[in-house]
Design an enzyme around this catalytic site. Structure first.
Site, mmCIF file in Angstrom:
data_model
loop_
_atom_site.group_PDB
_atom_site.id
_atom_site.type_symbol
_atom_site.label_atom_id
_atom_site.label_comp_id
_atom_site.label_asym_id
_atom_site.label_seq_id
_atom_site.Cartn_x
_atom_site.Cartn_y
_atom_site.Cartn_z
ATOM 1 N N LYS A 33 45.284 42.045 44.834
ATOM 2 C CA LYS A 33 44.830 43.567 44.856
ATOM 3 C C LYS A 33 45.916 44.528 44.367
ATOM 4 O O LYS A 33 45.680 45.653 44.947
ATOM 5 C CB LYS A 33 43.804 43.982 46.215
ATOM 6 C CG LYS A 33 42.800 42.903 46.457
ATOM 7 C CD LYS A 33 41.999 43.510 47.442
ATOM 8 C CE LYS A 33 40.862 42.610 47.960
ATOM 9 N NZ LYS A 33 40.182 41.811 47.058
ATOM 10 N N CYS A 34 46.625 44.040 43.902
ATOM 11 C CA CYS A 34 47.796 44.809 43.398
ATOM 12 C C CYS A 34 47.998 45.344 42.123
ATOM 13 O O CYS A 34 47.445 44.540 41.232
ATOM 14 C CB CYS A 34 49.117 44.019 43.811
ATOM 15 S SG CYS A 34 50.838 44.696 43.351
ATOM 16 N N GLY A 35 48.616 46.264 41.514
ATOM 17 C CA GLY A 35 48.705 46.829 40.256
ATOM 18 C C GLY A 35 49.364 45.893 39.674
ATOM 19 O O GLY A 35 49.295 45.518 38.337
ATOM 20 N N PHE A 36 50.139 44.929 40.190
ATOM 21 C CA PHE A 36 50.987 43.730 39.365
ATOM 22 C C PHE A 36 50.141 42.412 39.186
ATOM 23 O O PHE A 36 50.645 41.762 38.838
ATOM 24 C CB PHE A 36 52.242 43.569 40.232
ATOM 25 C CG PHE A 36 53.273 44.993 39.916
ATOM 26 C CD1 PHE A 36 53.810 45.473 38.686
ATOM 27 C CD2 PHE A 36 53.658 45.265 41.178
ATOM 28 C CE1 PHE A 36 54.595 46.397 38.652
ATOM 29 C CE2 PHE A 36 54.520 46.498 41.036
ATOM 30 C CZ PHE A 36 54.906 47.130 39.766
ATOM 31 N N THR A 37 48.957 42.551 39.996
ATOM 32 C CA THR A 37 48.305 41.256 39.953
ATOM 33 C C THR A 37 47.920 40.665 38.590
ATOM 34 O O THR A 37 48.057 39.350 38.496
ATOM 35 C CB THR A 37 46.808 41.402 40.679
ATOM 36 O OG1 THR A 37 47.230 41.812 41.989
ATOM 37 C CG2 THR A 37 46.077 40.093 40.897
#
Length: 180
Positions: A33-37
């Site tokens: 659930k990360c912006g980098f996912t």
């Protein structure tokens, strides 16, 4: 030596990295659930491109950064496979910095510490601010700064290079190619 470090697969099987000896590795702390996912897609592309040449990506989910991977190991595995087609090996959720950091990430960080912030890069400036606000004790030390920090390991087990979160997988391809 990295190969002797004990790890658990995402399915709970205890093992070591010995079976990856002689291969080029990219070890990554991941999160669902990360912006980098979306980097999972690029990592899988690297794995498919270079995998036949003894290249393996090892993904270690981590929930230490703003709780961006709160699920169970099974939920994380399903998410990665269903949403990004991940086929590279995943391991159980670990901590990557602080007093409970997994031995593997303690060693990786020791061999390839954080080199500092580049404030001319807006993404790094943003993450400096986030780290300063949420994790001030880690802002200026050699630790991992966020999810999707990537460590490139050569066939002899040497940490060749660290790529911080904001370095996209496709930009790592030339460094992988040099080692294969």
């Amino acid at each position: 030596m990295l190969y002797n470090i004990k790890v658990k697969t995402i399915d709970g099987e205890e093992t070591t990295l010995e079976k990856y000896k002689g291969k080029v590795l990219l070890i990554v702390n991941t999160a669902s659930k990360c912006g980098f996912t979306p980097q999972l897609e690029g990592l899988e592309a690297l794995y498919k491109t270079f995998g036949p040449e003894d290249f393996v990506i090892l993904g270690f989910p981590c929930n230490q950064f703003h709780e961006e991977d709160p699920g169970t190991n099974e939920e994380i595995k399903n998410f990665c496979q269903l949403n990004y087609g991940v086929t590279f090996p995943l391991f159980e959720k670990v901590e990557v910095r602080g007093e409970n950091a997994h031995e593997l990430f303690v060693e990786l960080t020791k061999r390839a510490p954080f080199e500092g912030w580049d404030f001319s890069d807006p993404v790094q400036e943003k993450f400096y601010g986030i780290n300063s606000d949420l994790y001030p004790e880690f802002t200026e030390d050699p630790s991992i700064k966020w999810n999707f920090t990537k460590f490139l390991i050569d066939r002899e087990g040497n940490v060749v290079k660290r790529f911080d979160s904001w370095i996209e997988p496709e930009k790592i391809a030339p460094s992988i190619r040099e080692l294969i």
